[in-house]
Design a protein around this motif. Structure first.
Motif, PDB file in Angstrom:
ATOM      1  N   HIS A   1       0.826  -1.209   0.000  1.00  0.00           N
ATOM      2  CA  HIS A   1       0.000   0.000   0.000  1.00  0.00           C
ATOM      3  C   HIS A   1       0.860   1.259   0.000  1.00  0.00           C
ATOM      4  O   HIS A   1       0.424   2.315  -0.476  1.00  0.00           O
ATOM      5  CB  HIS A   1      -0.933   0.008   1.212  1.00  0.00           C
ATOM      6  CG  HIS A   1      -2.244  -0.665   0.988  1.00  0.00           C
ATOM      7  ND1 HIS A   1      -3.314  -0.048   0.401  1.00  0.00           N
ATOM      8  CD2 HIS A   1      -2.656  -1.929   1.256  1.00  0.00           C
ATOM      9  CE1 HIS A   1      -4.341  -0.886   0.321  1.00  0.00           C
ATOM     10  NE2 HIS A   1      -3.960  -2.033   0.825  1.00  0.00           N
ATOM     11  N   HIS A   2       2.078   1.158   0.546  1.00  0.00           N
ATOM     12  CA  HIS A   2       2.944   2.329   0.640  1.00  0.00           C
ATOM     13  C   HIS A   2       4.021   2.358  -0.448  1.00  0.00           C
ATOM     14  O   HIS A   2       4.900   3.214  -0.430  1.00  0.00           O
ATOM     15  CB  HIS A   2       3.616   2.384   2.018  1.00  0.00           C
ATOM     16  CG  HIS A   2       2.651   2.659   3.132  1.00  0.00           C
ATOM     17  ND1 HIS A   2       2.052   1.671   3.882  1.00  0.00           N
ATOM     18  CD2 HIS A   2       2.137   3.820   3.606  1.00  0.00           C
ATOM     19  CE1 HIS A   2       1.236   2.189   4.783  1.00  0.00           C
ATOM     20  NE2 HIS A   2       1.273   3.508   4.632  1.00  0.00           N
ATOM     21  N   ALA A   3       3.958   1.429  -1.375  1.00  0.00           N
ATOM     22  CA  ALA A   3       4.982   1.351  -2.423  1.00  0.00           C
ATOM     23  C   ALA A   3       4.863   2.523  -3.386  1.00  0.00           C
ATOM     24  O   ALA A   3       3.781   2.840  -3.885  1.00  0.00           O
ATOM     25  CB  ALA A   3       4.850   0.033  -3.175  1.00  0.00           C
ATOM     26  N   LYS A   4       6.002   3.161  -3.671  1.00  0.00           N
ATOM     27  CA  LYS A   4       6.062   4.234  -4.656  1.00  0.00           C
ATOM     28  C   LYS A   4       6.900   3.759  -5.839  1.00  0.00           C
ATOM     29  O   LYS A   4       7.981   3.195  -5.644  1.00  0.00           O
ATOM     30  CB  LYS A   4       6.688   5.490  -4.035  1.00  0.00           C
ATOM     31  CG  LYS A   4       5.884   6.068  -2.880  1.00  0.00           C
ATOM     32  CD  LYS A   4       6.582   7.283  -2.280  1.00  0.00           C
ATOM     33  CE  LYS A   4       5.785   7.852  -1.108  1.00  0.00           C
ATOM     34  NZ  LYS A   4       6.490   9.014  -0.489  1.00  0.00           N
ATOM     35  N   PRO A   5       6.427   3.976  -7.066  1.00  0.00           N
ATOM     36  CA  PRO A   5       7.161   3.459  -8.227  1.00  0.00           C
ATOM     37  C   PRO A   5       8.478   4.190  -8.475  1.00  0.00           C
ATOM     38  O   PRO A   5       8.557   5.411  -8.319  1.00  0.00           O
ATOM     39  CB  PRO A   5       6.178   3.687  -9.379  1.00  0.00           C
ATOM     40  CG  PRO A   5       5.339   4.837  -8.934  1.00  0.00           C
ATOM     41  CD  PRO A   5       5.211   4.703  -7.449  1.00  0.00           C
ATOM     42  N   ILE A   6       9.485   3.434  -8.828  1.00  0.00           N
ATOM     43  CA  ILE A   6      10.748   3.992  -9.303  1.00  0.00           C
ATOM     44  C   ILE A   6      10.773   3.769 -10.809  1.00  0.00           C
ATOM     45  O   ILE A   6      10.718   2.626 -11.278  1.00  0.00           O
ATOM     46  CB  ILE A   6      11.954   3.308  -8.632  1.00  0.00           C
ATOM     47  CG1 ILE A   6      11.937   3.564  -7.113  1.00  0.00           C
ATOM     48  CG2 ILE A   6      13.270   3.800  -9.246  1.00  0.00           C
ATOM     49  CD1 ILE A   6      13.014   2.813  -6.354  1.00  0.00           C
ATOM     50  N   TYR A   7      10.849   4.858 -11.572  1.00  0.00           N
ATOM     51  CA  TYR A   7      10.690   4.763 -13.020  1.00  0.00           C
ATOM     52  C   TYR A   7      12.023   4.857 -13.760  1.00  0.00           C
ATOM     53  O   TYR A   7      12.970   5.523 -13.308  1.00  0.00           O
ATOM     54  CB  TYR A   7       9.787   5.887 -13.534  1.00  0.00           C
ATOM     55  CG  TYR A   7       8.328   5.714 -13.207  1.00  0.00           C
ATOM     56  CD1 TYR A   7       7.596   4.657 -13.754  1.00  0.00           C
ATOM     57  CD2 TYR A   7       7.677   6.603 -12.352  1.00  0.00           C
ATOM     58  CE1 TYR A   7       6.243   4.503 -13.463  1.00  0.00           C
ATOM     59  CE2 TYR A   7       6.321   6.452 -12.063  1.00  0.00           C
ATOM     60  CZ  TYR A   7       5.618   5.399 -12.615  1.00  0.00           C
ATOM     61  OH  TYR A   7       4.289   5.247 -12.334  1.00  0.00           O
ATOM     62  N   GLU A   8      12.062   4.176 -14.876  1.00  0.00           N
ATOM     63  CA  GLU A   8      13.121   4.345 -15.859  1.00  0.00           C
ATOM     64  C   GLU A   8      12.440   4.759 -17.155  1.00  0.00           C
ATOM     65  O   GLU A   8      11.497   4.093 -17.604  1.00  0.00           O
ATOM     66  CB  GLU A   8      13.886   3.036 -16.044  1.00  0.00           C
ATOM     67  CG  GLU A   8      14.968   3.082 -17.101  1.00  0.00           C
ATOM     68  CD  GLU A   8      15.688   1.753 -17.236  1.00  0.00           C
ATOM     69  OE1 GLU A   8      15.939   1.325 -18.390  1.00  0.00           O
ATOM     70  OE2 GLU A   8      15.990   1.137 -16.197  1.00  0.00           O
ATOM     71  N   ASN A   9      12.876   5.854 -17.759  1.00  0.00           N
ATOM     72  CA  ASN A   9      12.254   6.351 -18.983  1.00  0.00           C
ATOM     73  C   ASN A   9      12.876   5.698 -20.214  1.00  0.00           C
ATOM     74  O   ASN A   9      14.102   5.668 -20.360  1.00  0.00           O
ATOM     75  CB  ASN A   9      12.394   7.870 -19.092  1.00  0.00           C
ATOM     76  CG  ASN A   9      11.501   8.601 -18.111  1.00  0.00           C
ATOM     77  OD1 ASN A   9      10.378   8.176 -17.855  1.00  0.00           O
ATOM     78  ND2 ASN A   9      11.987   9.696 -17.558  1.00  0.00           N
ATOM     79  N   LEU A  10      12.024   5.173 -21.080  1.00  0.00           N
ATOM     80  CA  LEU A  10      12.463   4.580 -22.336  1.00  0.00           C
ATOM     81  C   LEU A  10      11.985   5.461 -23.489  1.00  0.00           C
ATOM     82  O   LEU A  10      10.879   6.024 -23.424  1.00  0.00           O
ATOM     83  CB  LEU A  10      11.894   3.169 -22.495  1.00  0.00           C
ATOM     84  CG  LEU A  10      12.295   2.165 -21.407  1.00  0.00           C
ATOM     85  CD1 LEU A  10      11.609   0.820 -21.657  1.00  0.00           C
ATOM     86  CD2 LEU A  10      13.797   1.981 -21.355  1.00  0.00           C
ATOM     87  N   PRO A  11      12.790   5.598 -24.553  1.00  0.00           N
ATOM     88  CA  PRO A  11      12.383   6.450 -25.677  1.00  0.00           C
ATOM     89  C   PRO A  11      11.156   5.894 -26.398  1.00  0.00           C
ATOM     90  O   PRO A  11      11.051   4.683 -26.619  1.00  0.00           O
ATOM     91  CB  PRO A  11      13.614   6.460 -26.588  1.00  0.00           C
ATOM     92  CG  PRO A  11      14.395   5.251 -26.200  1.00  0.00           C
ATOM     93  CD  PRO A  11      14.132   5.025 -24.741  1.00  0.00           C
ATOM     94  N   GLY A  12      10.244   6.785 -26.756  1.00  0.00           N
ATOM     95  CA  GLY A  12       9.016   6.364 -27.434  1.00  0.00           C
ATOM     96  C   GLY A  12       9.144   6.416 -28.944  1.00  0.00           C
ATOM     97  O   GLY A  12      10.235   6.570 -29.498  1.00  0.00           O
ATOM     98  N   TRP A  13       8.023   6.287 -29.625  1.00  0.00           N
ATOM     99  CA  TRP A  13       7.991   6.300 -31.093  1.00  0.00           C
ATOM    100  C   TRP A  13       6.699   6.965 -31.555  1.00  0.00           C
ATOM    101  O   TRP A  13       5.708   7.021 -30.812  1.00  0.00           O
ATOM    102  CB  TRP A  13       8.085   4.876 -31.655  1.00  0.00           C
ATOM    103  CG  TRP A  13       6.951   3.984 -31.203  1.00  0.00           C
ATOM    104  CD1 TRP A  13       5.768   3.763 -31.832  1.00  0.00           C
ATOM    105  CD2 TRP A  13       6.888   3.230 -29.977  1.00  0.00           C
ATOM    106  NE1 TRP A  13       4.969   2.919 -31.093  1.00  0.00           N
ATOM    107  CE2 TRP A  13       5.636   2.573 -29.957  1.00  0.00           C
ATOM    108  CE3 TRP A  13       7.771   3.042 -28.916  1.00  0.00           C
ATOM    109  CZ2 TRP A  13       5.251   1.746 -28.903  1.00  0.00           C
ATOM    110  CZ3 TRP A  13       7.383   2.222 -27.865  1.00  0.00           C
ATOM    111  CH2 TRP A  13       6.137   1.581 -27.869  1.00  0.00           C
ATOM    112  N   SER A  14       6.715   7.455 -32.776  1.00  0.00           N
ATOM    113  CA  SER A  14       5.538   8.145 -33.310  1.00  0.00           C
ATOM    114  C   SER A  14       4.941   7.435 -34.520  1.00  0.00           C
ATOM    115  O   SER A  14       3.850   7.780 -34.975  1.00  0.00           O
ATOM    116  CB  SER A  14       5.908   9.589 -33.709  1.00  0.00           C
ATOM    117  OG  SER A  14       6.957   9.584 -34.663  1.00  0.00           O
ATOM    118  N   GLU A  15       5.651   6.426 -35.057  1.00  0.00           N
ATOM    119  CA  GLU A  15       5.186   5.724 -36.255  1.00  0.00           C
ATOM    120  C   GLU A  15       3.988   4.816 -35.944  1.00  0.00           C
ATOM    121  O   GLU A  15       3.908   4.218 -34.873  1.00  0.00           O
ATOM    122  CB  GLU A  15       6.314   4.865 -36.847  1.00  0.00           C
ATOM    123  CG  GLU A  15       7.546   5.648 -37.238  1.00  0.00           C
ATOM    124  CD  GLU A  15       8.584   5.721 -36.138  1.00  0.00           C
ATOM    125  OE1 GLU A  15       9.784   5.775 -36.450  1.00  0.00           O
ATOM    126  OE2 GLU A  15       8.195   5.714 -34.938  1.00  0.00           O
TER     127      GLU A  15
END
Length: 427
Positions: free
Chosen positions: A364-378
């Motif tokens: 219930h107290h967990a906070k996400p640790i994020y890693e950003n990955l590059p997206g795409w538009s195609e």
């Protein structure tokens, strides 16, 4: 012995219907092994969309025998409504088999479900109010009504009376509701007996004989791993076992006969109902995922809560199910984001945690640790092979595969039956 289990690796709604339908032409039997009409699958065939709630997805494949196993709870009125709807659209449903040991959702189970949830107020669990939980409770308390009981009026009457002895006390003295007459319930249930009869079978025998004859049997779970009564985010869970072990108890096929366990992962994360959800988004990104992904429950009609992909949950699903493969769905929904965050771990009380905490309090107290990955538009909906995907989409899939702990063998790039990239054959 080619028995495969196909299940949700998140909180349900991952696209299991699409995955099952993809395999439908290659399998001989598709088996629902748990849950009831609180689950739902959407299958798109050509320009036709089918919403299935209780019936196995294999019902749409003429060569396949769909089976409702002993672990499922069946509301006859919902079953016949769904069958009628398919018949009106030209779908042949005559091959359906239903276990005589499957339990019946009675009208009093539905009543108890609704009044109990209402009584809980702010502490409500978020059930669908369809009687599933109370029916499973009756099963465990050994006062449940099984399909086979409809063919012995004396036994049926005794069981209904026994079940109502306690429930009427609860309804009248706690919830201030009228008592339910046993005779009325028995009369209603008996009206289903003749129509059910052609479908009722010893499905345990049928399925084991099919495997002995080298037929391909696919076990289809409802909901998802994190809604499992034992291994999910209790108490915000369903009342059965959607995990791989439930396929054995819910069908009568032993674990040594299962050769592959396929987990369905959405390229992001959703859930319906109450309960913790570390990556849930309350901003424009969450609204966009909901809009683009058409995130509304097939059965509940409720908007799904949306969030970024959670690799911690995916690793957990791999472990508790013994997953051999993943089917990644809805990758196309992520088209257009410059950066796509992925939850790689949690922060709990200032510490980094990379596995799902067993403690309800910690989760219930967990906070996400994020890693950003590059997206795409195609546009990726026309992609037929992995190489057709944009480089960043390929990298996203490979990153999720590495984080989740099992190979991604198929990718959904659109809602249609043919909008799938198959990397490795499941059969």
């Amino acid at each position: 012995m080619p028995a495969l289990v196909l299940l949700g690796a998140q909180w349900g709604d991952e696209g299991k219907g699409k995955a099952t339908d993809l395999l439908g032409g290659s399998v001989d039997y598709v088996v629902r092994y748990q849950g009831g009409n609180n689950a739902g699958h959407t299958v798109v065939v050509g320009d036709q969309k089918y919403a299935l709630h209780l019936l196995p997805s294999g019902i749409l494949t003429p060569e396949c025998t769909p089976v409702i196993g002993n672990g499922v709870v069946v509301d006859p009125s919902v079953l016949f409504s769904e069958l009628n709807g398919l018949n009106e659209r030209g779908v042949d449903t005559s091959k359906l088999l239903i276990s005589g040991n499957a339990h019946i959702i009675t009208p009093y189970n539905v009543t108890v479900d609704k009044v109990t949830e209402r009584f809980l107020g702010k502490r409500k669990i978020g059930t669908t109010g369809r009687g599933i939980g109370p029916t499973y409770a009756d099963k465990i308390n050994r006062v449940g009504i099984r399909v086979q009981d409809l063919y012995d009026e004396s036994i049926l009457t005794q069981k209904v009376e026994a079940a109502l002895d306690g429930k009427n006390q609860l309804l009248t003295k706690v919830f201030n509701r009228r008592a339910i007459e046993a005779e009325q319930i028995v009369e209603e249930l008996l009206t289903y007996a003749d129509r059910l009869r052609p479908y009722v079978a010893d499905t345990v025998l049928v399925l084991n004989q099919a495997l002995d004859d080298n037929k391909v049997v696919l076990f289809e779970g409802g909901q998802g791993t994190l809604l499992d009564i034992d291994h999910g985010t209790y108490p915000f869970v369903t009342s059965s076992n959607p995990t791989a072990g439930g396929a054995c108890t819910g069908s009568g096929v032993g674990p040594t006969k299962i050769s592959r366990v396929i987990g369905i992962l959405k390229a992001y994360t959703t859930r319906v109902g109450a309960g913790p959800f570390p990556t849930e988004l309350f901003d424009e990104d969450g609204a966009a995922l909901r809009r683009i992904g058409h995130e509304r429950g097939v059965t509940t009609g409720r908007d799904r809560r949306c969030g970024w992909f959670d690799a911690v949950i995916a690793r957990y699903a791999t472990r508790v199910n013994g997953l051999t493969d993943f089917f990644l769905t809805k990758l196309d929904v992520l088209t257009g984001w410059e950066q796509i965050p992925v939850c790689v771990a949690y922060e709990i009380d200032g510490k980094r945690v990379e596995e799902l905490p067993y403690s309800q309090t910690d989760f219930h107290h967990a906070k996400p640790i994020y890693e950003n990955l590059p997206g795409w538009s195609e546009d990726i909906t026309k992609a037929k092979t992995f190489a057709d995907l944009p480089k960043n989409a390929q990298a996203y899939v490979k990153a999720l595969e590495e984080m989740s702990g099992a190979p991604i063998s198929a990718i959904g790039v659109g809602p249609g039956r043919t909008e799938t990239i198959e990397i490795n054959s499941f059969i």
